[in-house]
Motif scaffolding. Structure first.
Motif, short mmCIF file in Angstrom:
data_model
loop_
_atom_site.label_atom_id
_atom_site.label_comp_id
_atom_site.label_asym_id
_atom_site.label_seq_id
_atom_site.Cartn_x
_atom_site.Cartn_y
_atom_site.Cartn_z
N VAL A 1 0.85 -1.19 0.00
CA VAL A 1 0.00 0.00 0.00
C VAL A 1 0.89 1.24 0.00
N ASP A 2 0.62 2.17 -0.92
CA ASP A 2 1.39 3.41 -0.99
C ASP A 2 1.14 4.27 0.24
N GLU A 3 2.12 5.08 0.58
CA GLU A 3 1.97 5.96 1.74
C GLU A 3 0.75 6.87 1.60
N ALA A 4 0.55 7.41 0.41
CA ALA A 4 -0.61 8.28 0.20
C ALA A 4 -1.92 7.53 0.41
N GLU A 5 -1.94 6.25 0.00
CA GLU A 5 -3.14 5.44 0.19
C GLU A 5 -3.39 5.14 1.67
N LYS A 6 -2.31 4.90 2.41
CA LYS A 6 -2.47 4.67 3.85
C LYS A 6 -3.15 5.86 4.51
N LYS A 7 -2.73 7.05 4.10
CA LYS A 7 -3.33 8.26 4.67
C LYS A 7 -4.80 8.39 4.26
N ILE A 8 -5.09 8.09 2.99
CA ILE A 8 -6.47 8.15 2.52
C ILE A 8 -7.35 7.19 3.31
N ILE A 9 -6.85 5.96 3.52
CA ILE A 9 -7.62 4.95 4.24
C ILE A 9 -7.86 5.38 5.68
N ARG A 10 -6.81 5.91 6.32
CA ARG A 10 -6.96 6.39 7.71
C ARG A 10 -7.93 7.58 7.78
N ASP A 11 -7.73 8.55 6.91
CA ASP A 11 -8.54 9.77 6.96
C ASP A 11 -10.01 9.49 6.68
N ALA A 12 -10.27 8.53 5.80
CA ALA A 12 -11.65 8.21 5.43
C ALA A 12 -12.27 7.18 6.38
N GLY A 13 -11.46 6.62 7.28
CA GLY A 13 -11.98 5.63 8.21
C GLY A 13 -12.40 4.33 7.55
N ILE A 14 -11.71 3.96 6.47
CA ILE A 14 -12.04 2.73 5.75
C ILE A 14 -11.48 1.52 6.49
N LYS A 15 -12.30 0.50 6.64
CA LYS A 15 -11.88 -0.71 7.32
C LYS A 15 -10.98 -1.53 6.41
N ALA A 16 -9.81 -1.90 6.90
CA ALA A 16 -8.86 -2.63 6.07
C ALA A 16 -8.18 -3.72 6.89
N PHE A 17 -8.16 -4.92 6.33
CA PHE A 17 -7.48 -6.05 6.95
C PHE A 17 -6.30 -6.44 6.06
N SER A 18 -5.10 -6.21 6.58
CA SER A 18 -3.90 -6.55 5.84
C SER A 18 -3.54 -8.02 6.09
N MET A 19 -2.46 -8.47 5.46
CA MET A 19 -1.99 -9.82 5.72
C MET A 19 -1.56 -9.99 7.18
N HIS A 20 -1.17 -8.91 7.82
CA HIS A 20 -0.86 -8.97 9.26
C HIS A 20 -2.09 -9.43 10.05
#
Length: 311
Positions: A185-204
């Motif tokens: 995930v690109d750094e800009a996308e990480k910020k977008i996901i955080r700012d928009a409150g989108i639920k995300a499940f990574s491989m972690h």
């Protein structure tokens, strides 16, 4: 499946092939749909008791414009827009007929069409996005300019206005989107996901909780009462390259064969799945055995979406 299905009105599957590579630079991904069909996918559905129709869209390259300059940082925007706009209407019509819609890509920019069509028919739907990548870059944030990394920013309304994509309506609310399998995930996308409150499940999260719990948590977020239609968009690069090697942007450390299939099986079991995408199968990459393996996996994922189970 349909006897217990909450939204589909018949045991019919509409298979829409989108042989399209305009959202990224590699050729070959446009061959994905026909290879899946040549492998016997339609016959497999019929053996499962489904009425099956297939739209190949073999003339899709005719929509390529004579000129298509980079616009606001995006590459081939007119071509991507023209194809996805046409296909979105196809998918909308099939979804409105109460058929299960299975779209075979093509690169993941095709999600501009699939989500627009499915959510046009089912405005209350939720989207489960299974992918190594978040595909939510905006025209301003993308480093590559490849639109297969941007569809969700347009579909959620996060992207800035773009003259070639003014037809795309922000039908997807961010609380109706959930990711499974992210790991690149690109750094800009990480910020977008955080700012928009989108639920995300990574491989972690898959490692920590196990795939069963991750799917349950994902559905609890976007579909807590299990009463909304579900659209599943599955990029085969969500799978580890040892499972699905013939794809354009492979990333090590992905979902196992069983984890990928479990996602499809568990979502199908809800009786809420109305549409699925199998994207980014690229038969031009890797050797013959790898292509066979990837196409075979693409077909088995699709069958699981339509209710195939181990017992």
């Amino acid at each position: 499946m349909t006897s217990q299905h909450k939204f589909l009105t018949s045991k019919s599957v509409s298979v829409v092939g989108v042989p399209f590579n305009g959202g990224q630079p590699r050729t070959g991904v446009e061959e994905g749909p026909i290879r899946l069909v040549e492998f016997g996918l339609l016959e497999q559905f019929r053996e499962m008791g489904y009425e099956t129709e297939y739209e190949l869209n073999e003339n899709i390259a005719d929509l390529r414009p004579a000129e298509d300059p980079d616009t606001l940082n995006l590459k081939q925007p007119k071509y991507v827009s023209a194809v996805t706009r046409v296909v979105s209407q196809q998918i909308l019509k099939r979804a409105q007929e109460g058929k299960f819609v299975l779209t075979l890509g093509g690169d993941h920019s095709v999600a501009l069409a699939t989500v627009s069509g499915v959510f046009g028919a089912y405005p209350d739907a939720c989207l489960v996005w299974v992918d190594a990548h978040a595909d939510i870059n905006t025209p301003a944030s993308t480093d590559s300019g490849n639109i297969h990394g941007c569809p969700l920013s347009f579909l959620t309304g996060i992207a800035d206005q773009h003259p070639d994509f003014d037809w795309v309506q922000p039908l997807l609310k961010t609380n109706r989107l959930v990711y499974i399998g992210l790991r690149d995930v690109d750094e800009a996308e990480k910020k977008i996901i955080r700012d928009a409150g989108i639920k995300a499940f990574s491989m972690h999260h898959v490692d920590k909780f196990g795939i069963g719990q991750v799917v349950e948590m994902a559905l609890n977020h976007v579909n807590p009462n299990r009463d909304l239609p579900i659209h599943l968009s599955f990029d085969v690069d969500a799978l580890d390259p040892s499972v699905a090697p013939s794809t354009g942007t492979p990333v090590r450390g992905g979902l196992t064969f069983r984890e990928g299939h479990y996602i499809c099986e568990a979502i199908a079991e809800t009786g809420l799945l109305v549409a699925a995408d199998i994207m980014e199968v690229n038969p031009a990459l890797e050797d013959t055995d790898s292509v066979f393996q990837t196409v075979q996996v693409g077909c088995s994922l699709a069958r699981c979406c339509l209710g195939e189970a181990l017992l």
